[in-house]
Scaffold this motif. Structure first.
Motif, PDB file in Angstrom:
ATOM      1  N   ASP A  15       0.864  -1.171   0.000  1.00  0.00           N
ATOM      2  CA  ASP A  15       0.000   0.000   0.000  1.00  0.00           C
ATOM      3  C   ASP A  15       0.911   1.236   0.000  1.00  0.00           C
ATOM      4  O   ASP A  15       2.115   1.133   0.291  1.00  0.00           O
ATOM      5  N   ASN A  49      -5.102   2.550  -3.338  1.00  0.00           N
ATOM      6  CA  ASN A  49      -6.509   2.858  -3.552  1.00  0.00           C
ATOM      7  C   ASN A  49      -6.706   4.284  -4.042  1.00  0.00           C
ATOM      8  O   ASN A  49      -7.820   4.674  -4.377  1.00  0.00           O
ATOM      9  N   SER A  77      -6.371   2.045  -8.007  1.00  0.00           N
ATOM     10  CA  SER A  77      -7.785   1.652  -8.028  1.00  0.00           C
ATOM     11  C   SER A  77      -8.496   2.260  -9.228  1.00  0.00           C
ATOM     12  O   SER A  77      -9.577   1.795  -9.605  1.00  0.00           O
ATOM     13  N   ASN A 155     -12.782   2.922  -4.802  1.00  0.00           N
ATOM     14  CA  ASN A 155     -12.522   2.439  -3.447  1.00  0.00           C
ATOM     15  C   ASN A 155     -13.506   3.095  -2.500  1.00  0.00           C
ATOM     16  O   ASN A 155     -14.217   4.043  -2.873  1.00  0.00           O
ATOM     17  N   ASP A 157     -12.433   4.111   0.749  1.00  0.00           N
ATOM     18  CA  ASP A 157     -11.642   4.656   1.855  1.00  0.00           C
ATOM     19  C   ASP A 157     -12.317   5.915   2.402  1.00  0.00           C
ATOM     20  O   ASP A 157     -12.437   6.924   1.694  1.00  0.00           O
ATOM     21  N   LYS A 190      -9.194  -2.196  -3.055  1.00  0.00           N
ATOM     22  CA  LYS A 190      -9.223  -2.877  -1.758  1.00  0.00           C
ATOM     23  C   LYS A 190     -10.368  -2.347  -0.911  1.00  0.00           C
ATOM     24  O   LYS A 190     -10.603  -1.146  -0.916  1.00  0.00           O
ATOM     25  N   PRO A 191     -11.143  -3.193  -0.211  1.00  0.00           N
ATOM     26  CA  PRO A 191     -10.857  -4.577   0.138  1.00  0.00           C
ATOM     27  C   PRO A 191     -11.336  -5.640  -0.854  1.00  0.00           C
ATOM     28  O   PRO A 191     -11.266  -6.826  -0.534  1.00  0.00           O
ATOM     29  N   THR A 217      -9.141  -2.148   4.421  1.00  0.00           N
ATOM     30  CA  THR A 217      -8.819  -2.183   2.988  1.00  0.00           C
ATOM     31  C   THR A 217      -7.676  -3.148   2.720  1.00  0.00           C
ATOM     32  O   THR A 217      -7.865  -4.189   2.094  1.00  0.00           O
ATOM     33  N   GLY A 221      -8.602  -6.866   2.224  1.00  0.00           N
ATOM     34  CA  GLY A 221      -8.361  -7.203   0.819  1.00  0.00           C
ATOM     35  C   GLY A 221      -7.460  -8.416   0.678  1.00  0.00           C
ATOM     36  O   GLY A 221      -7.688  -9.277  -0.169  1.00  0.00           O
TER      37      GLY A 221
END
Length: 334
Positions: A15, A49, A77, A155, A157, A190-191, A217, A221
């Protein structure tokens, strides 16, 4: 001599925000760990993401941090969102883009036609973070979704770690469209497993390790993709959130930062905690020091191993001695 954690896997899926850097600032050990991975012949992929920047822009930023990478090692993403739509609508279809010009480019590269207005009758809507989005853009997406367009969120987030603190992420903006439409998007990043699987496949990995700072995430993920994960406490996750994590958000390893990849796997593995004993007594989780190491994260790993084996939710953590009391205080678990 024991091998280090990164040698136990054929590649690392990193990440970025909160793991490799925070905002524009690099986090400790990032360059050293990536360099060591390459020296050991391990593939590296940066799986973010963040849908607002092009892979080349992400690579440029990473190179400024001495990570020596290229766009082919970056998975965003935005790429995953465009690919997910391309799997579900005919080639060349109009897709309304709620996001950055980088997302527009990924939609075009996926063989679709990006548009910005619901009046063009798009069959899909793809939403990613852009710091310049306003009410007019949200209105167009809302109209398109209400008219039946397939909605994909890059995503979910809720927050974005920056050097100034936590700021609204794409998930917070998705929530606004959800509230206006009553619809629920497909999720690409993610996830969901899609993006991690794509990143692993691009490097031909059979046994990758996911490295991230978020339980909801990165770690979830990894679980969805059937991959092991290392949680670093340099971003969103806290000791309390790790301990209370549901089964799908439980990492195999926990370390303070990326330096855990350069130590033996047992030093970060939940099951490998030493120096502490944790026991479950009903809804209470009791920590006792057994001598030797008083390392705080070893105490956390001991607590997690005991609690995850028998309980769920938020335990009442208590100390059996002064060393345990001090460790719980430093971990903010007292």
């Amino acid at each position: 001599m024991n091998s280090v954690l990164l040698e136990d896997y054929d590649g690392l899926l990193f990440d970025l925000d909160g793991t490799v850097y925070r905002g524009e600032q690099p986090l400790p050990w990032a360059a050293e760990v990536v360099r060591a991975a390459r020296e050991h012949g391990r593939a590296v992929r940066f799986v973010t993401n963040n849908a607002s920047r092009r892979p080349a822009d992400v690579a440029d930023h990473l190179n400024e941090l001495d990570l020596n990478t290229g766009p082919d090692e970056v998975s965003t993403s935005a790429q995953a969102g465009a690919a997910l739509l391309a799997e579900r609508v005919p080639a060349g279809s109009k897709v309304l883009v709620l996001g950055s010009e980088g997302l527009v480019e990924e939609v075009r590269l996926a063989g679709l036609t990006p548009v910005r207005s619901a009046d063009e009758e798009p069959v899909g809507v793809v939403q990613g973070l852009s710091k310049t989005l306003g009410w007019p853009e949200f209105a167009e997406a809302t109209l398109a979704i209400q008219a039946g367009a397939l909605w994909v969120a890059c995503n979910l987030d809720l927050v974005l770690p920056t050097e100034r603190g936590m700021l609204p992420g794409n998930g917070a903006l998705v929530a606004a469209v959800r509230a206006a439409t009553g619809a629920e998007p497909l999720v690409a990043g993610k996830p969901a497993a899609t993006q991690l699987n794509q990143a692993a496949a691009s490097a031909g990995l059979a046994k990758p390790l996911v490295v991230g700072d978020r339980l909801d995430t990165d770690i979830e993920g990894a679980d969805a993709a059937g991959m092991d994960s290392l949680l670093v406490l340099t971003g969103v996750a806290t000791p309390a959130s790790v301990l209370a994590a549901p089964a799908r958000q439980r990492p195999r390893y926990v370390s303070a930062g990326l330096e855990g990849l350069l130590a033996p796997a047992a030093d970060s593995e939940i099951a490998g905690a030493t120096g502490w004993k944790s026991t479950v007594d009903g809804s209470r989780l009791v920590l006792a020091h057994e001598g030797g190491s008083e390392e705080d994260l070893s105490a956390l790993r001991s607590l997690c191993a005991a609690w995850w084996a028998t309980g769920t939710g938020v335990p009442k953590v208590v100390a059996a001695d002064h060393a345990a009391e001090a460790a719980l205080r430093r971990l903010a678990l007292d």
